[in-house]
Design a protein around this motif. Structure first.
Motif, PDB file in Angstrom:
ATOM      1  N   LEU A   1       6.445  12.751 -14.839  1.00  0.00           N
ATOM      2  CA  LEU A   1       6.238  11.462 -14.439  1.00  0.00           C
ATOM      3  C   LEU A   1       7.532  10.804 -14.507  1.00  0.00           C
TER       4      LEU A   1
ATOM      5  N   LEU B   1       9.057  12.168 -11.099  1.00  0.00           N
ATOM      6  CA  LEU B   1       8.614  11.568  -9.726  1.00  0.00           C
ATOM      7  C   LEU B   1       9.078  10.233  -9.606  1.00  0.00           C
ATOM      8  N   TRP B   2       9.390   9.495 -10.797  1.00  0.00           N
ATOM      9  CA  TRP B   2       9.820   8.051 -10.689  1.00  0.00           C
ATOM     10  C   TRP B   2      11.199   8.117 -10.223  1.00  0.00           C
TER      11      TRP B   2
ATOM     12  N   ARG C   1      11.605   8.554  -6.405  1.00  0.00           N
ATOM     13  CA  ARG C   1      10.635   7.686  -5.542  1.00  0.00           C
ATOM     14  C   ARG C   1      10.972   7.376  -4.400  1.00  0.00           C
TER      15      ARG C   1
ATOM     16  N   ASN D   1       9.689  10.090  -2.287  1.00  0.00           N
ATOM     17  CA  ASN D   1       8.216  10.577  -2.429  1.00  0.00           C
ATOM     18  C   ASN D   1       7.171   9.211  -2.232  1.00  0.00           C
TER      19      ASN D   1
ATOM     20  N   HIS E   1       6.872   6.831  -4.502  1.00  0.00           N
ATOM     21  CA  HIS E   1       6.368   6.296  -5.580  1.00  0.00           C
ATOM     22  C   HIS E   1       6.292   4.901  -5.839  1.00  0.00           C
TER      23      HIS E   1
ATOM     24  N   TRP F   1       3.083  -0.047 -14.174  1.00  0.00           N
ATOM     25  CA  TRP F   1       2.686   0.185 -12.860  1.00  0.00           C
ATOM     26  C   TRP F   1       1.322  -0.561 -12.461  1.00  0.00           C
TER      27      TRP F   1
ATOM     28  N   TRP G   1      -0.925   3.015  -7.936  1.00  0.00           N
ATOM     29  CA  TRP G   1      -0.443   4.230  -8.457  1.00  0.00           C
ATOM     30  C   TRP G   1      -1.241   5.293  -8.371  1.00  0.00           C
TER      31      TRP G   1
ATOM     32  N   TRP H   1      -1.621   6.362  -4.684  1.00  0.00           N
ATOM     33  CA  TRP H   1      -0.494   7.160  -4.301  1.00  0.00           C
ATOM     34  C   TRP H   1      -0.296   8.541  -5.139  1.00  0.00           C
ATOM     35  N   PHE H   2      -0.892   8.401  -6.236  1.00  0.00           N
ATOM     36  CA  PHE H   2      -0.893   9.587  -6.977  1.00  0.00           C
ATOM     37  C   PHE H   2      -2.104  10.771  -6.256  1.00  0.00           C
TER      38      PHE H   2
ATOM     39  N   HIS I   1      -0.458  12.092  -3.129  1.00  0.00           N
ATOM     40  CA  HIS I   1       0.658  12.857  -3.465  1.00  0.00           C
ATOM     41  C   HIS I   1       0.355  14.591  -3.849  1.00  0.00           C
TER      42      HIS I   1
END
Length: 206
Positions: free
Chosen positions: A26, A29-30, A33, A36, A38, A50, A55, A58-59, A62
């Motif tokens: 995580l 991923l941040w 951002r 991607n 984020h 968040w 989130w 978005w997840f 993703h």
């Protein structure tokens, strides 16, 4: 979890619990951002929060993008051409960062390099052929996503995903089941809850 202006906000610990991903994943991923997409964070003292609904939307997108990339294999070119990491990533339709990660933590069936080149920096560059990459994708990377896809009946016999999970558990015995399931879901596609069941079954067999 915290409610702000009528909306739920999640800490990184909350996201770990909901996604099954490790803290390191995580954080990565941040950190990435800008590339991607984020969602932004709200600072609450020394912590980051968040918007949970934003989130999770978005997840889900993703994860779908990762699954789509895994299915986008380039079948063109000389099967025996030796490819550097960038070329390997292009063939498999994944980020080059994944190829780099595979050197330290290879997924089940990841082929050994046909050639290793030492760089001036002291690092090494591993070469693999298209033939190796196609075989890896068809045997390991794609097998999980082919089983139980909507409109298709699962093949009879042992679930190949269990064998994949058994190998990962054997290679990383100290890793938490939720983290293993999340990594397999991201790598091979499929739902997190499905992979959790598979990992549980794999532990029984292991």
């Amino acid at each position: 979890m915290k409610t702000i202006d009528g909306r739920q906000y999640a800490s990184r610990a909350d996201l770990i619990q909901r996604s099954g991903y490790s803290e390191a994943t995580l954080r990565n991923l941040w950190a990435e951002r800008e590339s991607n997409g984020h969602p932004p964070a709200l600072r609450d003292g020394r912590s980051l929060l968040w918007d949970l609904e934003t989130w999770e939307a978005w997840f889900a997108e993703h994860q779908q993008q990762r699954r789509d990339q895994a299915r986008s294999v380039d079948r063109s070119g000389d099967p025996d051409e030796e490819l550097p990491p960038a070329g390997q990533a292009k063939v498999l339709g994944i980020d080059i960062s994944a190829i780099t990660h595979y050197r330290e933590s290879p997924p089940p069936g990841w082929p050994q390099p046909v050639r290793v080149e030492e760089l001036d920096s002291g690092r090494v560059r591993e070469f693999r052929t298209r033939r190796q990459l196609w075989a890896y994708h068809d045997t390991y990377a794609a097998s999980a996503s082919r089983v139980g896809v909507a409109g298709r009946k699962p093949a009879k016999g042992p679930d190949p995903r269990i064998a994949i999970a058994v190998e990962v558990l054997a290679a990383e015995p100290g890793r938490k089941a939720g983290e293993v399931a999340a990594a397999l879901a991201e790598r091979h596609g499929g739902g997190l809850s499905t992979w959790k069941r598979i990992v549980t079954e794999a532990r029984k067999q292991g």
